[in-house]
Design a protein around this motif. Structure first.
Motif, PDB file in Angstrom:
ATOM      1  N   TYR A  31     -35.993 -24.755  26.558  1.00 58.10           N
ATOM      2  CA  TYR A  31     -34.873 -24.683  27.506  1.00 58.10           C
ATOM      3  C   TYR A  31     -34.078 -25.987  27.487  1.00 58.10           C
ATOM      4  CZ  TYR A  31     -32.480 -24.849  32.023  1.00 58.10           C
ATOM      5  OH  TYR A  31     -31.540 -24.997  33.014  1.00 58.10           O
ATOM      6  N   LYS A  32     -34.771 -27.106  27.547  1.00 57.45           N
ATOM      7  CA  LYS A  32     -34.108 -28.412  27.539  1.00 57.45           C
ATOM      8  C   LYS A  32     -33.355 -28.640  26.227  1.00 57.45           C
ATOM      9  CE  LYS A  32     -37.606 -30.413  30.585  1.00 57.45           C
ATOM     10  NZ  LYS A  32     -38.722 -31.399  30.702  1.00 57.45           N
ATOM     11  N   LYS A  33     -33.955 -28.232  25.111  1.00 58.75           N
ATOM     12  CA  LYS A  33     -33.314 -28.403  23.808  1.00 58.75           C
ATOM     13  C   LYS A  33     -32.063 -27.539  23.690  1.00 58.75           C
ATOM     14  CE  LYS A  33     -37.594 -29.505  21.317  1.00 58.75           C
ATOM     15  NZ  LYS A  33     -38.549 -29.048  20.255  1.00 58.75           N
ATOM     16  N   VAL A  38     -23.736 -18.418  28.056  1.00 57.90           N
ATOM     17  CA  VAL A  38     -24.991 -18.526  27.308  1.00 57.90           C
ATOM     18  C   VAL A  38     -25.993 -19.382  28.082  1.00 57.90           C
ATOM     19  CG1 VAL A  38     -26.073 -19.283  25.150  1.00 57.90           C
ATOM     20  CG2 VAL A  38     -23.820 -18.215  25.100  1.00 57.90           C
ATOM     21  N   LYS A  39     -25.499 -20.411  28.762  1.00 62.28           N
ATOM     22  CA  LYS A  39     -26.374 -21.240  29.608  1.00 62.28           C
ATOM     23  C   LYS A  39     -26.996 -20.402  30.724  1.00 62.28           C
ATOM     24  CE  LYS A  39     -24.183 -25.760  28.933  1.00 62.28           C
ATOM     25  NZ  LYS A  39     -23.398 -26.848  29.590  1.00 62.28           N
ATOM     26  N   LEU A  40     -26.226 -19.473  31.277  1.00 60.94           N
ATOM     27  CA  LEU A  40     -26.759 -18.578  32.299  1.00 60.94           C
ATOM     28  C   LEU A  40     -27.889 -17.736  31.728  1.00 60.94           C
ATOM     29  CD1 LEU A  40     -23.543 -17.269  34.130  1.00 60.94           C
ATOM     30  CD2 LEU A  40     -25.170 -18.972  34.951  1.00 60.94           C
ATOM     31  N   ILE A  43     -33.941 -16.775  31.792  1.00 61.96           N
ATOM     32  CA  ILE A  43     -35.273 -16.690  31.192  1.00 61.96           C
ATOM     33  C   ILE A  43     -36.170 -17.817  31.723  1.00 61.96           C
ATOM     34  CG2 ILE A  43     -36.561 -16.902  29.020  1.00 61.96           C
ATOM     35  CD1 ILE A  43     -34.224 -15.499  27.646  1.00 61.96           C
ATOM     36  N   TYR A  44     -35.593 -19.002  31.859  1.00 60.85           N
ATOM     37  CA  TYR A  44     -36.367 -20.145  32.349  1.00 60.85           C
ATOM     38  C   TYR A  44     -36.823 -19.933  33.795  1.00 60.85           C
ATOM     39  CZ  TYR A  44     -37.334 -24.947  33.836  1.00 60.85           C
ATOM     40  OH  TYR A  44     -37.924 -26.074  34.358  1.00 60.85           O
ATOM     41  N   GLU A  45     -35.918 -19.510  34.677  1.00 59.57           N
ATOM     42  CA  GLU A  45     -36.261 -19.301  36.083  1.00 59.57           C
ATOM     43  C   GLU A  45     -37.225 -18.123  36.255  1.00 59.57           C
ATOM     44  OE1 GLU A  45     -35.644 -21.349  38.397  1.00 59.57           O
ATOM     45  OE2 GLU A  45     -34.256 -22.607  37.277  1.00 59.57           O
ATOM     46  N   TYR A  46     -37.048 -17.104  35.419  1.00 62.40           N
ATOM     47  CA  TYR A  46     -37.956 -15.955  35.487  1.00 62.40           C
ATOM     48  C   TYR A  46     -39.368 -16.356  35.059  1.00 62.40           C
ATOM     49  CZ  TYR A  46     -39.913 -11.316  34.512  1.00 62.40           C
ATOM     50  OH  TYR A  46     -40.719 -10.204  34.476  1.00 62.40           O
ATOM     51  N   GLN A  56     -35.253 -15.455  43.939  1.00 61.22           N
ATOM     52  CA  GLN A  56     -33.872 -15.582  44.401  1.00 61.22           C
ATOM     53  C   GLN A  56     -33.017 -16.338  43.388  1.00 61.22           C
ATOM     54  OE1 GLN A  56     -32.715 -13.856  46.986  1.00 61.22           O
ATOM     55  NE2 GLN A  56     -34.831 -13.112  47.102  1.00 61.22           N
ATOM     56  N   ASP A  57     -33.615 -17.307  42.699  1.00 66.48           N
ATOM     57  CA  ASP A  57     -32.888 -18.018  41.638  1.00 66.48           C
ATOM     58  C   ASP A  57     -32.500 -17.046  40.522  1.00 66.48           C
ATOM     59  OD1 ASP A  57     -33.137 -20.402  42.996  1.00 66.48           O
ATOM     60  OD2 ASP A  57     -34.910 -21.060  41.890  1.00 66.48           O
ATOM     61  N   CYS A  58     -33.433 -16.161  40.163  1.00 69.10           N
ATOM     62  CA  CYS A  58     -33.164 -15.157  39.122  1.00 69.10           C
ATOM     63  C   CYS A  58     -32.037 -14.216  39.557  1.00 69.10           C
ATOM     64  CB  CYS A  58     -34.414 -14.340  38.832  1.00 69.10           C
ATOM     65  SG  CYS A  58     -35.760 -15.254  38.054  1.00 69.10           S
ATOM     66  N   ILE A  59     -32.089 -13.771  40.805  1.00 70.32           N
ATOM     67  CA  ILE A  59     -31.076 -12.847  41.317  1.00 70.32           C
ATOM     68  C   ILE A  59     -29.699 -13.502  41.349  1.00 70.32           C
ATOM     69  CG2 ILE A  59     -30.331 -11.586  43.386  1.00 70.32           C
ATOM     70  CD1 ILE A  59     -33.287 -11.002  43.943  1.00 70.32           C
ATOM     71  N   ASP A  60     -29.650 -14.768  41.772  1.00 72.97           N
ATOM     72  CA  ASP A  60     -28.371 -15.494  41.808  1.00 72.97           C
ATOM     73  C   ASP A  60     -27.770 -15.607  40.410  1.00 72.97           C
ATOM     74  OD1 ASP A  60     -28.560 -15.794  44.522  1.00 72.97           O
ATOM     75  OD2 ASP A  60     -29.189 -17.898  44.465  1.00 72.97           O
ATOM     76  N   ILE A  61     -28.613 -15.920  39.438  1.00 75.14           N
ATOM     77  CA  ILE A  61     -28.122 -16.097  38.061  1.00 75.14           C
ATOM     78  C   ILE A  61     -27.626 -14.784  37.486  1.00 75.14           C
ATOM     79  CG2 ILE A  61     -28.799 -16.674  35.693  1.00 75.14           C
ATOM     80  CD1 ILE A  61     -30.771 -18.704  36.878  1.00 75.14           C
ATOM     81  N   ILE A  62     -28.389 -13.709  37.648  1.00 69.86           N
ATOM     82  CA  ILE A  62     -27.973 -12.433  37.052  1.00 69.86           C
ATOM     83  C   ILE A  62     -26.748 -11.864  37.752  1.00 69.86           C
ATOM     84  CG2 ILE A  62     -29.443 -10.914  38.438  1.00 69.86           C
ATOM     85  CD1 ILE A  62     -28.722 -10.611  34.664  1.00 69.86           C
TER      86      ILE A  62
END
Length: 264
Positions: A40-42, A69-71, A76-79, A99-105
């Motif tokens: 993710y960081k890379k 693409v960052k989203l 995937i990272y938050e999930y 909630q982080d996953c829901i906000d992103i999607i």
């Protein structure tokens, strides 16, 4: 925008990121959490380099595609963080990750529309219903000195031509609240803007409220394994009177498959 991104990665350096994105997604299905965080960081660094290159080329459309693409990689990272909390039986902590996953999607769906995105929205909403949280807090306040995150001007300044929620050269515009004049009230609501503000009694430590999550933990730990929730009403005789008691039944259906290619 994902399609625009894939069409523009023509150089050998940019083409490599397509392979990296595919491999990154596969780590999710393998539950390889350590490598997900590392990759993710890379990937964020690679996308930042691509964005800076496209800004120099004055290609705003390509630059904006890097934001989407960052989203995708952030989802995937938050999930993966959500799955880790479920694995540890930290159901309270997993709520915030969910909630982080829901906000992103939800944000992602504003820029892309596909069958996979609709399936993901539906999937996360079904998981959300498995939690006992139904009441939340929401504040009423007066704000001032609200500026634009892109140009820094007051949002009412006629020289500011940016709109909140729009992307400009790879950055999403949002309103920056610099001062809270006063806090008018705190309300208890069922549909808040932020569901992380849950309301619980101090003495409420009854872990039985997470029994449904515990019961399907093994199902949740199969990444994106969709399911159906049914409520079965069973009649029960009490003092010659028949009453109905509802019970939720969760049945697995199929595994949602996502990749960079099917997210647009």
């Amino acid at each position: 925008m994902i399609k625009e991104f894939l069409l523009n990665i023509k150089s050998s350096e940019f083409k490599k990121i397509k392979k990296d994105l595919d491999e990154y997604c596969m780590l999710l299905y393998k539950l390889d959490f350590c490598n997900i965080e590392e990759d993710y960081k890379k990937l964020i660094q690679s996308l930042e380099s691509i964005k800076n290159f496209t800004i120099k080329e004055n290609n705003e459309t390509f630059a904006n595609s890097t934001f989407v693409v960052k989203l995708y990689i952030s989802l995937i990272y938050e999930y993966s963080k959500f799955l880790q909390e479920i694995k540890k039986d930290n159901f309270r902590g997993s709520w915030n990750c969910l909630q982080d996953c829901i906000d992103i999607i939800d944000l992602y769906s504003k820029y892309e529309s596909s069958k996979s995105i609709k399936e993901l929205i539906n999937y996360f909403e079904k998981i959300e219903r498995l939690y006992p949280y139904k009441v939340f807090s929401s504040i009423e306040a007066k704000f001032s000195n609200i500026t634009c995150s892109i140009c820094g001007r007051d949002i009412l300044d006629t020289l500011c031509n940016h709109r909140a929620g729009e992307i400009y050269f790879g950055e999403m515009c949002h309103e920056v609240i610099n001062k809270i004049e006063r806090l008018d009230a705190v309300a208890l609501v069922t549909s808040p803007q932020d569901k992380r503000c849950i309301v619980e009694l101090v003495e409420d430590s009854n872990e039985e409220k997470f029994n449904l999550l515990k019961g399907i933990k093994s199902l949740l730990l199969i990444p994106l394994n969709d399911f159906i929730i049914k409520k079965i009403n069973k009649p029960k005789v009490v003092n010659t009177k028949i009453i109905t008691k509802g019970k939720l039944v969760v049945t697995p259906t199929y595994q949602i498959k996502i990749s960079i290619n099917n997210m647009y």
